[in-house]
Write a protein that holds these residues in place. Structure first.
Motif, short mmCIF file in Angstrom:
data_model
loop_
_atom_site.label_atom_id
_atom_site.label_comp_id
_atom_site.label_asym_id
_atom_site.label_seq_id
_atom_site.Cartn_x
_atom_site.Cartn_y
_atom_site.Cartn_z
N ASP A 45 0.54 -1.34 0.18
CA ASP A 45 0.29 0.23 0.21
C ASP A 45 1.13 1.18 -0.51
O ASP A 45 1.38 1.51 1.46
N LEU A 46 0.62 1.89 -1.24
CA LEU A 46 2.38 2.48 -1.21
C LEU A 46 1.84 4.03 -0.40
O LEU A 46 2.29 5.28 0.23
N GLY A 47 0.12 4.64 -0.20
CA GLY A 47 -0.31 5.80 0.59
C GLY A 47 0.28 5.14 2.01
O GLY A 47 0.83 6.08 2.70
N ALA A 48 0.48 4.21 2.51
CA ALA A 48 1.16 4.09 3.55
C ALA A 48 2.36 4.03 3.99
O ALA A 48 3.14 4.77 4.74
N VAL A 49 3.31 3.97 2.69
CA VAL A 49 4.45 4.12 2.55
C VAL A 49 4.87 5.50 2.68
O VAL A 49 5.65 5.91 3.28
N LYS A 50 3.71 6.38 1.70
CA LYS A 50 4.35 7.71 1.62
C LYS A 50 4.37 8.24 3.34
O LYS A 50 4.54 9.11 3.55
N SER A 51 3.17 8.05 3.89
CA SER A 51 3.32 8.62 5.43
C SER A 51 4.20 8.22 5.78
O SER A 51 4.74 9.32 6.88
N ARG A 52 5.18 7.41 5.80
CA ARG A 52 6.02 7.00 6.35
C ARG A 52 7.43 8.02 6.05
O ARG A 52 8.31 8.43 6.67
N TRP A 53 7.01 8.04 4.83
CA TRP A 53 8.60 8.35 3.80
C TRP A 53 8.32 10.11 4.84
O TRP A 53 9.49 10.53 4.50
N GLU A 54 7.06 10.70 4.47
CA GLU A 54 6.51 12.26 4.81
C GLU A 54 7.41 12.42 6.65
O GLU A 54 7.78 12.96 5.95
N SER A 55 6.98 11.91 7.04
CA SER A 55 7.81 12.00 8.77
C SER A 55 9.21 11.65 8.77
O SER A 55 9.78 12.69 9.31
N THR A 56 10.03 10.55 7.81
CA THR A 56 11.33 10.38 7.84
C THR A 56 12.01 11.78 7.15
O THR A 56 12.46 12.56 7.60
N VAL A 57 11.41 12.31 5.97
CA VAL A 57 12.05 13.34 5.36
C VAL A 57 12.16 14.61 6.09
O VAL A 57 13.27 15.52 6.00
N ALA A 58 10.81 14.73 6.70
CA ALA A 58 10.24 16.01 7.27
C ALA A 58 11.42 16.52 8.50
O ALA A 58 12.07 17.68 8.60
N GLU A 59 11.65 14.63 9.17
CA GLU A 59 12.60 15.36 10.73
C GLU A 59 14.05 15.26 10.09
O GLU A 59 14.08 15.83 10.80
N ILE A 60 14.69 14.58 8.76
CA ILE A 60 15.71 14.84 8.87
C ILE A 60 16.36 15.95 7.90
O ILE A 60 17.06 16.49 8.70
N LEU A 61 15.58 15.91 7.67
CA LEU A 61 15.43 18.11 6.65
C LEU A 61 15.86 18.69 7.91
O LEU A 61 16.52 19.96 8.05
N ARG A 62 14.74 18.51 8.74
CA ARG A 62 14.68 19.53 10.24
C ARG A 62 15.84 19.81 10.81
O ARG A 62 16.90 20.32 10.88
N VAL A 63 16.35 18.58 11.19
CA VAL A 63 17.79 18.26 11.40
C VAL A 63 18.73 19.28 10.83
O VAL A 63 19.61 19.81 11.29
N ALA A 64 18.97 18.34 9.70
CA ALA A 64 19.48 18.91 8.67
C ALA A 64 20.13 20.54 8.37
O ALA A 64 20.26 20.86 7.11
N THR A 65 18.54 21.23 8.56
CA THR A 65 18.56 23.18 8.33
C THR A 65 18.38 23.26 7.48
O THR A 65 18.52 24.06 6.55
N LEU A 66 17.63 22.15 6.19
CA LEU A 66 16.74 21.84 4.94
C LEU A 66 16.40 22.27 4.69
O LEU A 66 14.90 22.25 6.09
N GLN A 67 15.43 23.11 4.13
CA GLN A 67 14.33 23.43 3.93
C GLN A 67 13.94 22.94 2.53
O GLN A 67 13.74 22.15 1.80
N GLN A 68 12.08 22.02 2.88
CA GLN A 68 11.29 21.30 2.20
C GLN A 68 11.30 22.25 1.05
O GLN A 68 10.35 23.06 1.35
N PRO A 69 11.18 21.95 -0.45
CA PRO A 69 11.24 22.26 -1.49
C PRO A 69 9.13 22.45 -1.17
O PRO A 69 8.73 21.45 -0.98
N ASP A 70 8.85 23.81 -1.88
CA ASP A 70 6.87 24.01 -1.51
C ASP A 70 6.67 23.92 -2.88
O ASP A 70 5.51 23.69 -3.40
N SER A 71 7.17 23.12 -4.22
CA SER A 71 7.28 23.56 -5.63
C SER A 71 6.32 21.58 -5.24
O SER A 71 5.97 20.47 -4.81
N ASN A 72 5.02 22.10 -6.46
CA ASN A 72 4.32 20.69 -6.63
C ASN A 72 4.69 20.69 -7.42
O ASN A 72 3.52 19.59 -8.57
#
Lengths: 249, 95
Positions: free
Chosen positions: A188-215
Motif C-alpha cells: 500500500d503506497l499510501g502507507a509508505v508515503k506517510s512514513r516517507w513524509e515523516s522521515t524526510v521532514a525529520e531529517i531535513l529539520r535536523v539538517a537545517t534544510l528547507q523542504q521544497p514547496d513546489s508541487n
C-alpha cells in the motif's frame, strides 16, 4: 498483462539502476572510505536486483534468465522510477537522491515482507537489513552536509530542490501496483508515503534544510517513459552483452 | 576553501564472541559515527567481525622504540617467570 512479472520488474529495475548509478562512483569517491561505502551500497542493490530478476524470469516462464532481464531489455521496458536514473552530480547530490529513495525503500520492503507472495516476502526480508543501513548512512550524510559548511548546505539544498520533482512518482500507483495490492501481494503506497513524509521532514529539520514547496512533479518511469539519462545508462551497462551476445565471465 | 584532512582513527574488530578486539587497521573519518560506519564498510565486508571499536589515533600513547632496551630487555634473563620448571604428569592433557 502479467502483473506479478511487471511488479517484480518494477522493484528490480529500481534496485539495478540505482545500483548502477552508485557503481559509477567506484574509483571516484571523495575519499577512499566513502568510495568503498558507496560501492557497498551499489553491491547490495545489484544483489537485490539479481534475486528479483531471477524470480521475474521464473514468473514469466519463457526461459529467459536474470541476465536477459538486465542486459537485453530496452529503455521502454524498464519500469524504474525517474528518481533513481538521475545523474550522480557531486557527492551531495548523490546523497540526496539516495536519501529520498532510501526513505521510501525501507518502509516499502517492510510492507513487502508481509506479501502473500512468499518469494517477494523473502527477498524483502533479506533486503531490509541492507536498506536499513542505507537509510542510516544517507540520513547521517544529509545532516552532516545540510548542517555543515555554507557551501555543503547550498549544494544539498540545490540538489534537493532539483530532485524533489521526482518524489511523487514513488507513491503514484501504476495499474500493476493497484492490481497487486488488491491481491495482497503488493504494498500500500499510501502507507509508505506517510512514513516517507515523516522521515524526510525529520531529517531535513535536523539538517537545517528547507523542504521544497513546489508541487510540479514528473512521472512516467513505471510506464517506461524515462528521462534522457536512462538511455545512456543502458548504453553503457548493456554494451558488452549487445556487442558479444552470450558473453560470460 | 580550506582543505583539511579528516582525523585518523584506529579500528579494532572482534571477530567472534569470546575473542578480544584486535587491531585491524586505520582510516580517516570526520567523527566517531562515521568512523564506525567506515570501519564497517572497509574492514567487515567479508564477515570479519561482530563488534567494532574505534579510537582517534591521537589518543593512543605508544612506547618509544628508543626506550625498548630499558623496557623490555630486563625480562629476557628472568626465565623463572615462565612456568617451564614444572613436570607435568602424563595424565594431564591440554596444558
Amino acid at each position: 498483462m502479467n502483473h506479478l512479472l511487471n511488479y517484480t520488474l518494477q522493484i528490480a529495475d529500481n534496485a539495478l539502476i540505482l545500483g548502477h548509478r552508485l557503481s559509477e562512483w567506484c574509483g571516484h569517491g571523495p575519499i577512499l572510505e566513502q568510495d568503498i561505502a558507496l560501492t557497498n551500497l551499489s553491491l547490495d542493490l545489484v544483489g537485490q536486483a539479481r534475486s528479483l530478476y531471477q524470480y521475474a524470469a521464473k514468473v514469466e516462464g519463457h526461459g529467459r534468465t536474470e541476465d536477459d532481464m538486465a542486459y537485453l531489455r530496452d529503455e521502454m521496458d524498464f519500469k524504474n522510477v525517474l528518481l533513481v536514473e538521475q545523474k550522480n552530480g557531486d557527492f551531495g547530490r548523490t546523497i540526496v537522491r539516495q536519501f529520498l529513495f532510501d526513505a521510501y525503500h525501507l518502509p516499502f520492503y517492510e510492507a513487502l515482507q508481509r506479501s502473500h507472495d512468499e518469494t517477494l516476502a523473502a527477498i524483502a526480508e533479506k533486503s531490509l537489513k541492507e536498506v536499513t543501513y542505507h537509510l542510516r548512512y544517507s540520513s547521517e550524510w544529509m545532516i552532516r552536509l545540510g548542517d555543515g559548511t555554507e557551501e555543503s548546505h547550498r549544494r544539498v539544498q540545490t540538489a534537493l530542490d532539483e530532485l524533489w520533482r521526482y518524489t511523487a512518482e514513488l507513491f503514484q500507483p501504476s495499474a500493476t501496483d493497484e492490481a497487486m495490492l488488491a491481491e495482497g501481494i503488493g504494498v500500500d503506497l499510501g502507507a509508505v508515503k506517510s512514513r516517507w513524509e515523516s522521515t524526510v521532514a525529520e531529517i531535513l529539520r535536523v539538517a537545517t534544510l528547507q523542504q521544497p514547496d513546489s508541487n510540479w512533479m514528473q512521472n512516467g518511469g513505471k510506464a517506461g517513459r524515462h528521462t534522457e539519462h536512462l538511455g545512456y545508462i543502458l548504453a553503457e551497462m548493456q554494451y558488452l552483452q549487445r556487442v558479444h551476445p552470450g558473453a560470460e565471465w | 576553501m580550506e582543505k583539511k584532512n579528516w582525523p585518523l582513527w584506529e579500528v579494532f574488530i572482534r571477530s567472534r564472541q569470546g575473542l578480544h578486539h584486535k587491531h585491524a587497521g586505520s582510516l580517516h573519518a570526520a567523527d566517531e559515527q562515521m568512523a564506525i560506519e567506515n570501519a564497517r564498510d572497509v574492514y567487515t565486508r567479508r564477515n570479519e567481525g561482530i563488534s567494532i571499536w574505534v579510537v582517534e589515533s591521537k589518543h593512543i600513547h605508544a612506547s618509544s622504540p628508543a626506550e625498548s632496551e630499558a623496557l623490555f630487555d630486563p625480562a629476557n634473563d628472568k626465565v623463572y617467570r615462565h612456568p617451564t620448571f614444572y613436570d607435568i604428569p602424563d595424565e594431564i592433557k591440554h596444558m
